[in-house]
Scaffold this active site. Structure first.
Site, short mmCIF file in Angstrom:
data_model
loop_
_atom_site.label_atom_id
_atom_site.label_comp_id
_atom_site.label_asym_id
_atom_site.label_seq_id
_atom_site.Cartn_x
_atom_site.Cartn_y
_atom_site.Cartn_z
CD GLU A 285 -2.11 6.97 9.85
OE1 GLU A 285 -1.80 7.76 8.84
OE2 GLU A 285 -2.65 5.93 9.47
CG PHE B 261 0.73 -6.09 3.79
CD1 PHE B 261 -0.32 -5.79 4.78
CD2 PHE B 261 -0.17 -7.61 2.70
CE1 PHE B 261 -1.88 -6.35 5.35
CE2 PHE B 261 -1.59 -7.36 3.20
CZ PHE B 261 -2.42 -7.29 4.22
CB CYS C 30 -0.94 0.26 0.68
SG CYS C 30 -2.07 -1.87 1.02
CE LYS D 166 -5.54 3.89 2.05
NZ LYS D 166 -5.00 4.65 2.47
CG HIS E 14 -1.66 4.51 5.15
ND1 HIS E 14 -1.72 4.29 4.08
CD2 HIS E 14 -3.11 2.85 5.60
CE1 HIS E 14 -1.53 2.53 3.58
NE2 HIS E 14 -2.28 1.94 3.61
CG HIS F 11 -6.21 0.32 1.35
ND1 HIS F 11 -5.19 1.13 0.28
CD2 HIS F 11 -5.60 0.02 2.31
CE1 HIS F 11 -4.60 0.18 1.02
NE2 HIS F 11 -4.85 0.59 2.11
#
Length: 399
Positions: free
Chosen positions: A303, A384, A163, A321, A292, A326
């Site tokens: 986060e 990831f 991502c 998002k 994010h 996403h």
């Protein structure tokens, strides 16, 4: 670092084609997600689907690249006069002096899925002549298509760090520009919906059955989407005008776990601090943080802790998002362009779908979009295995 001038940018997501429909949707708090249950993966979910991709036609000379991901790239390149801006840069610098740095995580997987499905359901003797590994499936397909489509032959690469892929293209381009490998660079990301990612996130228990609610109390996971975003960077970022530039970047790889983020956000902290350091500014110089903000329990918590460690409890932030879904390997580029739109227009977008924020998270997100002049934005993208990237964008001049 020496800022890189952003000459042009565009994006295509479920909100529409080009910057204008995105600005309208962000201003009006109008979502792009819809209920989506593909035949090949009967898992009900809310997703950001780009309409009209089946009708997009690639140039005849590039027909061998025919797949959904490259059709989305073709559609997006035509937005906001972007391809024409690249052509002008090519005429100015020469095709060998323009780099190409793109991110993706799915590339042509959906096309490959369809070929396998046809093979097993229709009992075809093979997977079909339309399945070509290098031009319809592999990561290199995206870069090779865009390179040929735009007439470029400078440095070219694809980044696939889940991502954070699309965000990291800005950092890679900045390094190439600083090293003198090119005078301009096309950056961005393209990712399309496919059964592999839908079922994969469902198996991980991370797919929300309702529109995602970043930072929300009782949040249940992500809403996936597809999208493409591109930007054109040039080296002369110090020019005295009111244009936009990449002011700094930070990257880290904490490798805490193959899918779960570091619980205290160590890698995210390193990326954000490095971005601020490369921009030569302190945390209080950031006017807005585009988080994010995936909407999963662990990612939002990680986060939030990271943002608190860098910015304290005064950060002005939101997550977008809820509009686009996403968009995976494209999300870092999509949200970078959203940040540029916000800088240009003086807008802080709200956090769509989230009605009750998690009281255990300390960062207080903006709920409703509001007009407000901003000079610097930090955009986060975390992938990831702890592949993290943070970007700082600003106006010129930006003291």
């Amino acid at each position: 670092m020496t800022p890189a001038r952003i000459r042009a940018y565009t994006l295509t997501t479920a909100l529409g084609h080009g910057c204008r429909p995105h600005l309208q949707a962000l201003t009006e708090m109008r979502p792009g997600l819809r209920l989506w249950t593909p035949e090949e993966a009967p898992v009900p979910s809310w997703a950001g689907v780009v309409d009209g991709l089946d009708a997009v036609r690639l140039p005849a000379r590039l027909a061998e690249f025919e797949c959904r991901n490259n059709r989305l790239a073709e559609l997006a390149l035509g937005g906001d006069g972007f391809a024409e801006q690249v052509e002008a840069a090519r005429e100015c610098h020469g095709p060998s002096r323009i780099g190409l740095f793109l991110g993706t995580s799915t590339s042509g997987i959906r096309h490959t899925e369809q070929c396998y499905r046809r093979h097993f359901e229709e009992k075809t003797p093979g997977l079909g002549d339309d399945l070509r590994f290098d031009t319809t499936h592999a990561y290199v397909s995206l870069a090779d298509y865009c390179r040929r489509r735009l007439g470029l032959n400078g440095p070219s690469m694809v980044i696939s760090t889940a991502c954070s892929s699309g965000a990291k293209t800005f950092a890679a381009a900045q390094r190439a520009l600083s090293a003198g490998l090119c005078d301009a660079a096309v950056v961005g990301g393209v990712d399309t919906l496919c059964a592999t990612t839908l079922l994969g996130f469902h198996a991980l228990g991370l797919l929300s059955p309702t529109p995602c609610t970043p930072w929300g109390q009782g949040r249940t996971g992500i809403s996936i989407g597809e999208g493409a975003a591109f930007a054109l960077l040039e080296r002369d970022g110090d020019a005295d005008d009111d244009g936009l530039s990449l002011r700094g970047y930070g990257e880290s790889t904490d490798a805490y776990h193959i899918t779960s983020p570091h619980p205290q956000g160590d890698g995210a902290v390193s990326a954000m601090r490095a971005a601020l350091d490369s921009a030569g500014i302190s945390a209080d110089a950031i006017d807005y943080i585009n988080l994010h903000g995936t909407g999963t329990a662990a990612n939002d918590l990680s986060e939030d802790r990271a943002v608190a460690r860098v910015f304290g409890d005064t950060a002005i932030a939101s997550a977008t998002k809820g509009w686009t879904g996403h968009t995976l390997g494209a999300s870092g580029a999509v949200e970078a362009v959203i940040s540029l739109i916000c800088l240009r227009e003086g807008l802080i977008p709200g956090t769509l779908n989230t009605t009750t924020f998690d009281p255990d998270l300390s960062t207080r997100l903006i709920r409703d979009s509001e007009a407000r002049p901003i000079a610097r934005v930090l955009s986060n993208a975390f992938g990831f295995a702890g592949n993290n990237c943070a970007l700082v964008f600003g106006r010129n001049p930006c003291a």
